[in-house]
Design an enzyme around this catalytic site. Structure first.
Site, PDB file in Angstrom:
ATOM      1  N   CYS A  87       0.822  -1.217   0.000  1.00 37.46           N
ATOM      2  CA  CYS A  87       0.000   0.000   0.000  1.00 37.46           C
ATOM      3  C   CYS A  87       0.852   1.261   0.000  1.00 37.46           C
ATOM      4  CB  CYS A  87      -0.891   0.025   1.240  1.00 37.46           C
ATOM      5  SG  CYS A  87      -2.040  -1.358   1.316  1.00 37.46           S
ATOM      6  N   CYS A  89      -6.274   0.815   2.467  1.00 36.72           N
ATOM      7  CA  CYS A  89      -5.281  -0.223   2.206  1.00 36.72           C
ATOM      8  C   CYS A  89      -5.875  -1.610   2.430  1.00 36.72           C
ATOM      9  CB  CYS A  89      -4.083   0.025   3.118  1.00 36.72           C
ATOM     10  SG  CYS A  89      -2.881  -1.300   3.173  1.00 36.72           S
ATOM     11  N   CYS A 125     -14.699  23.995  19.923  1.00 38.57           N
ATOM     12  CA  CYS A 125     -13.301  23.733  20.297  1.00 38.57           C
ATOM     13  C   CYS A 125     -12.590  24.991  20.783  1.00 38.57           C
ATOM     14  CB  CYS A 125     -12.535  23.180  19.098  1.00 38.57           C
ATOM     15  SG  CYS A 125     -13.385  21.892  18.188  1.00 38.57           S
ATOM     16  N   HIS A 139     -10.004  25.945  23.803  1.00 38.01           N
ATOM     17  CA  HIS A 139      -8.621  25.770  23.358  1.00 38.01           C
ATOM     18  C   HIS A 139      -8.003  27.019  22.733  1.00 38.01           C
ATOM     19  CE1 HIS A 139      -8.236  21.637  24.517  1.00 38.01           C
ATOM     20  NE2 HIS A 139      -9.386  21.348  23.941  1.00 38.01           N
ATOM     21  N   CYS A 155     -13.310  14.821  22.943  1.00 36.34           N
ATOM     22  CA  CYS A 155     -13.407  16.240  23.255  1.00 36.34           C
ATOM     23  C   CYS A 155     -14.878  16.667  23.201  1.00 36.34           C
ATOM     24  CB  CYS A 155     -12.592  17.028  22.239  1.00 36.34           C
ATOM     25  SG  CYS A 155     -11.823  18.480  22.922  1.00 36.34           S
TER      26      CYS A 155
END
Lengths: 260, 191
Positions: free
Chosen positions: A70, A106, A170, A174, A220
């Site tokens: 792959c 893959c 978020c 953050h 989260c």
């Protein structure tokens, strides 16, 4: 599996110790816990999972091929630094893929597994193995293809979005409250100095979990009682591309990482 | 002429509608791959949430008066008119991770070590007294923090239906009542 059972007990004991400590830098604390575990158990959980991932990587699928057939972005079978350049657009699928989704591509397209046969635990183990070849490499993610740019833009918007019954997003923590503490852990500066993209995939000693960034993003949302995006979905990829690009140039200290 | 005016009106209404929105339709389509529950919160994102998202939590000054007025209009009060309820019930709400989870961000609880995302509430009632003004302010901030602090991270407990007006009054009592353990016992981690 006496080793694993013993290791789990050790990990739990360490976790209790860790919870008893307040106000300690979580990164310094993780280093200390890692050292303790190494001294007591002689091997780290990360090493065990990487070994497991290596076996899966070299396992032949229904088509008779291993994962060495792959392309993870740098050519067939090339793993050195490959994970540090993901997510990226792949011409063969016409999609932006991260480490997790590329492993699935893959397994299904090259190795001949049916999508239903792909186990999450195997994807994570292989992600640990492939990522282990990028320790010491800088993050190099590009926005070359239109699809990469589109997902980056969506990721940026999702990062700053306020939504759900708790009006969260978020950036609310953050960006605005970096370094402040809700509960035990201070909010990481995920776009800036903490380079959080380089901390995953990782082993979390406090609850004995192996996670990729996909799991971390879902957690989260879960922590703030916001509905979670499905694994391998576009919103997760978009957030990942935004985070990875924001951390471009940061050197991967250790993949897989060992975190709290 | 009339038709042209109507079209113009429709277009300007559409433009106004779009201006209130944060995500556009093609983006929402992509978000839908994240699953039904995840997509729903973005599809039904409220206009005030959209404003905070567009301006990244810092509203321009010219938008503030209207925003504050709208947030204020969302505040409702308990049926019995009492802004202070049962402090014991309030404590169970304040200190419950799954319920209001106040202690995660605010220091001051005698039960759990508090965080520092929000201001310290240590001995809140001792320091402020129980005047009608203090009761009202405390109640309103818990009911709808955005009426005082636009786009703050604090949940809008009443406005978003996370707590009933009566439950909020219980939390107000927990913070203010001189008998409340919040005011009689030391906060966890207090020096």
């Amino acid at each position: 599996m006496p080793l694993k059972a013993w290791l789990t007990t050790g990990v739990l004991a360490l976790a209790v110790l860790a919870l008893a400590q307040e106000g300690v830098d979580p990164r310094e604390e993780a280093k200390r816990q890692k050292q303790l575990l190494l001294e007591t158990a002689g091997i780290l959980p990360t090493e065990l999972i990487v070994e497991q991932g290596k076996e899966l990587f070299n396992r032949k699928g229904p088509s008779g091929k291993t994962m060495a057939e792959c392309d993870f972005g740098l050519g067939k079978g090339v793993l050195e630094g490959a994970a540090a350049r993901l997510p990226r657009y792949f011409l063969d699928t016409g999609k932006v893929e991260d480490l997790d989704s590329r492993i699935i591509t893959c397994m299904t397209r090259v190795q001949g597994f049916k999508p239903a046969q792909v186990k999450r635990s195997e994807v994570v183990a292989v992600a640990f193995y492939i990522a282990s070849h990028s320790t010491g490499k800088p993050i190099q993610v590009r926005l070359l293809f239109p699809e990469e740019r589109a997902l980056y833009a969506l990721g940026e918007k999702l990062f700053y979005a306020r939504s759900g019954a708790r009006d969260v997003g978020c950036a609310t923590c953050h960006v605005t409250y970096v370094g402040k503490r809700a509960g035990v852990l201070p909010y990481a500066d995920v776009l800036g100095k903490d380079k959080s993209w380089t901390h995953w995939p990782a082993y979390r000693y406090s609850n004995d979990q192996i996670w990729t960034m996909q799991d971390r993003i879902r957690a989260c949302y879960g922590n703030i009682a916001h509905p979670q995006p499905d694994l391998y979905s576009l919103p997760i990829l978009a957030l990942e591309l935004f985070l990875a690009y924001s951390n471009n140039g940061a050197v991967v200290e250790e993949w897989p990482a060992f975190v709290r | 002429m009339k038709k042209a005016l109507l079209t113009l009106l429709a277009l300007s209404l559409l433009a106004w509608g779009l201006a209130q929105r944060y995500f556009q339709d093609p983006e929402l389509e992509r978000i839908k791959s994240g699953g039904k529950a995840y997509a729903e919160v973005f599809v039904s994102q409220r206009p005030d949430q959209a404003l905070c998202s567009i301006h990244r939590n810092r509203l321009p000054a010219d938008l503030l008066p209207k925003f504050l007025e709208e947030q204020r209009s969302l505040i409702k009060y308990p049926q019995n008119g009492k802004l202070m309820g049962d402090w014991k019930k309030g404590g169970a709400i304040f200190n419950n991770l799954q319920k209001a989870n106040c202690f995660s961000c605010h220091f001051g609880s005698p039960v759990h070590l508090g965080g520092d995302v929000g201001p310290s509430l240590e001995k809140y009632g001792v320091k402020r007294g129980q005047s009608e003004a203090v009761q009202r302010y405390t109640y309103e901030v818990i009911y709808n923090a955005w009426a005082y602090f636009p786009c703050t991270v604090m949940y809008r407990f009443g406005a978003q239906g996370l707590l009933t007006p009566e439950e909020i009054a219980d939390v107000v009592a927990y913070l203010l009542d001189p008998e409340s353990e919040f005011n009689t016992k030391p906060a966890v981690g207090s020096k």
